[in-house]
Design a protein around this motif. Sequence first.
Motif, short mmCIF file in Angstrom:
data_model
loop_
_atom_site.label_atom_id
_atom_site.label_comp_id
_atom_site.label_asym_id
_atom_site.label_seq_id
_atom_site.Cartn_x
_atom_site.Cartn_y
_atom_site.Cartn_z
N CYS A 197 47.55 37.73 48.79
CA CYS A 197 46.88 38.74 47.58
C CYS A 197 48.15 38.91 46.53
N CYS A 218 49.37 42.78 46.62
CA CYS A 218 50.29 43.44 47.58
C CYS A 218 50.96 42.33 48.34
N GLY A 245 46.06 44.61 53.24
CA GLY A 245 47.06 45.17 52.52
C GLY A 245 46.89 46.42 51.65
N CYS A 246 45.64 46.08 50.78
CA CYS A 246 45.28 46.65 49.70
C CYS A 246 43.86 46.51 49.42
N HIS A 288 42.66 45.39 46.73
CA HIS A 288 42.77 43.97 46.16
C HIS A 288 42.49 42.64 47.08
N CYS A 289 43.10 42.98 48.19
CA CYS A 289 42.59 41.94 49.36
C CYS A 289 41.46 41.65 49.55
ZN LIG Z 1 46.38 43.09 48.89
#
Ligand SMILES: [Zn+2]
Lengths: 174, 359
Positions: free
Chosen positions: A78, A81, A95-96, A98-99
């Motif tokens: 990613c 993150c 993790g975030c 955006h993942c």
């Molecule tokens: Zn992420």
Amino acid sequence: MLCEDCHEREATVHITHVVNGERSEAHLCERCAQKRSESEGVAPFGLQSFLKGLFDPETLFGPGASGGLAGVERVERCQRCGLSLDDFRRLGHLGCSHCYQQFHRQLLPALQRIHGATRHRGKVPSRGNETVLLRRDLKQLREQLNAAIQREAYEEAAVLRDRIRALEEQLGAS
Amino acid sequence: MALDEILKHPVAQWMVGDAPANDIVVGTRVRLARNLHEIPFPGVATRTQLGQVVDQVREAITHAAQGDGRTPRLGRLHFFTMDALSPLTKQLLVERHLISPQHAQTGAGHGVALRDDERVSIMVNEEDHLRIQVLLPGFQPQEAWEMANQVDDALDARLVYAFSDAVGYLTAWPTNVGTGLRASVMLHLPALARAGQIRALISAVAQLGLTVRGIYGEGTEAWGNLFQLSNQVSLGRSEEEITTHLATVARQVIQQERQAREALLNRQRIELEDAIYRSFGIVTHARSLSTKEALRLLSDVRLGIDLGLISGIPETILQELMVRIRPAHLQRLVGRELSASERDLQRATLIRERFKVQR
Ligand SMILES: [Zn+2]
Ligand SMILES: [Zn+2]
């Protein structure tokens, strides 16, 4: 307790080494534990190996999923993150936000397996809501504009163009 | 207000009082998972980022508690960082079902908000940035969802949530994505358990996108015949659909438990009465009780109350004592740390005293 490698994240992985009867302990975050185990070839033991059992790739992605990926795809990370696809498979969590975009392709079959669906229905947050709806309207208006132009309905097209411009301004401002 | 002040009542507010179907349903819980836009989830966030979440959420909660004209007042919500709480206080919160056991292990960079009636709690930086939880007595899935929704609206007015048009509210675990909703009813199912029907129940509800598991006990054991029925699917169905579906299935389970009780009374009345009165005798006279045994006996007593065999004891005795007999609550009652065997003695004493007061 903070991770002794990065001093940033909570240490959730606790590794005990016994070399020639000498005990040494390491307290690391999941990310740094992964890094160390990659370089040392040592598998960390802790919460995440327990979770791995619950969320192993075979369960999430179906039979054969763990062996199906190699080479380039294994280091996919990613960009926001730093979580890798391997991390996700090992931990079972992301993790975030955006993942979700980064691993979209791998996630879809997992979501289908868990929920029997891949698209959200239900509540929408107030702020997300506004932009999401405006974008949806904008898309529809643009389609209508194209149709109007094809039909050579230029007056209608002019009206649509004004509305699109207004929406674009609204979106740009928010 | 200090957290110990909120927890001063021996029993949490959500456990007491009259509530729908509370002969079988101990309580209803609704939880919403939320994350903040642009900040990594707690599992990979740095200490600084965890601090940012705490600051933002604390501010939003303070405003939500006061109300601001657009959103209704949420009432007396108090925020605490986990490092400000003693290990005993954290454990009391766990035993009152207000935070998870994992959350009790956290310190700085993590927090909890609690309303003074203990019906609303918010874990900050558990697996997600926010876990909004509403706990109500008896069978109230719709009411619990509406209350959680209100809390969420009030926080949403101040926070920007991580959300995608495609998969909804983004959560650390893909098992919670979409609505972020987990609704549960806590059920007391002594007759179905006695009839050996739990296994069948588990596989039946699994086909409906729901799960059943024991509230207390390890592995497949369910101490005190206490079970939790929850939705497993959080994506692709609206909150109303999820809540209604859970309620529909729960009503069927309640119905089946009632039928099983009826059948037990008709077919095995003597055996059943004998078992219930024996348990009643032991629980009111024993000098040492483990949690497991106490829950088993209290489950029988509760069934005896429901069947009209035992009278003069409040119906909520099971949900009240299931919390009060746990280690941190016993320790607070006695005012010092207790070994496991000391706890067994104190547990038996507490239960004896509790029944004495009633009769
Ligand atoms: Zn992420
Ligand atoms: Zn680290």
